[in-house]
Scaffold this active site. Structure first.
Site, PDB file in Angstrom:
ATOM      1  N   GLU A 167       4.591  50.325  35.915  1.00 58.96           N
ATOM      2  CA  GLU A 167       4.522  49.822  37.294  1.00 58.96           C
ATOM      3  C   GLU A 167       4.996  50.925  38.238  1.00 58.96           C
ATOM      4  OE1 GLU A 167       7.054  46.794  40.128  1.00 58.96           O
ATOM      5  OE2 GLU A 167       6.674  46.137  38.070  1.00 58.96           O
ATOM      6  N   LYS A 204       7.621  36.760  38.745  1.00 59.34           N
ATOM      7  CA  LYS A 204       8.618  37.794  38.471  1.00 59.34           C
ATOM      8  C   LYS A 204       9.983  37.256  38.888  1.00 59.34           C
ATOM      9  CE  LYS A 204      10.109  42.251  40.356  1.00 59.34           C
ATOM     10  NZ  LYS A 204       9.739  43.388  41.230  1.00 59.34           N
TER      11      LYS A 204
END
Length: 216
Positions: free
Chosen positions: A40, A129
């Site tokens: 990421e 998340k």
């Protein structure tokens, strides 16, 4: 394999906040060498979009590549155009969620409270998340699994090699790791060997945790 399946398969997502594009690219090389293929690239990394483009060019489909700290629709579009297959926002906001979903990428929306988890799920997040996960720990994620058994949860913040097993046992579908996996000091000093060694420790810990869950 869907983009979400790829995230699950990667298991560990390295959250990179690199000081330069060059450091980000070198760090990813070290992470991949150590066995961490979930990457990421946050938008706090300089020239994040070009970094994503270069990583997709050099690593192809051998990495699961996404963009993090996505705060605008323009960032979402640019990241996917550059090769990102998942997008991560630190929070949940309706207009941004819609823009992220319109790209066709897997969408991870940030949440902490039960109400925020409900909102992220309602808006269509593929994954919620849990951030900052350090505030509640694995026991909090496990508690959220009670009312939200069908919502995929990925903790970010507070994940390290020593507690990966606890997060997996609590019900995490994958984990996000930042400084504990790829530290700012190691990147600043060009210690790619340290990052590779740490990645190997994380990858081994995650593999052991998931094996233990399957065997239980």
């Amino acid at each position: 394999m869907t983009h979400l399946d790829a995230i699950r398969a990667a298991g560990v997502l390295a959250v990179l906040r690199a000081p330069s594009p060059e450091a980000a690219i070198s760090a990813v090389g070290a992470l991949v060498a150590g066995g961490v293929t979930g990457i990421e690239i946050t938008y706090s990394t300089p020239d994040a979009t070009e970094v994503i483009r270069e990583l997709r060019r050099t690593h192809g489909e051998n990495i699961t590549l996404g963009a993090g700290t996505v705060l605008t629709a323009a960032q979402a579009d640019e990241a996917v155009d550059a090769g990102a297959t998942f997008l991560v926002s630190p929070g949940t906001e309706a207009a941004l969620a819609s823009a992220m979903l319109s790209t066709g990428a897997a969408v991870l929306l940030g949440a902490m409270t039960p109400s925020e988890v409900m909102e992220a799920s309602r808006l269509g997040a593929h994954v919620v998340k849990l951030f900052p996960a350090s505030l509640g720990g694995p026991s909090f994620l496990k508690a959220l699994r009670g009312p939200f058994p069908e919502v995929p949860l990925i903790p970010t913040g507070g994940v390290n090699a020593a507690n990966i097993g606890e997060w997996v046992a609590a019900g995490a579908v994958a984990v996000g790791a930042g400084g504990d996996l790829c530290s700012a000091s190691a990147m600043a000093q060009g210690r790619w060997d340290v990052i590779e060694d740490t990645a190997r420790i994380f990858a081994d810990a995650y593999a052991q945790a998931t094996y233990s869950e399957v065997s239980a």
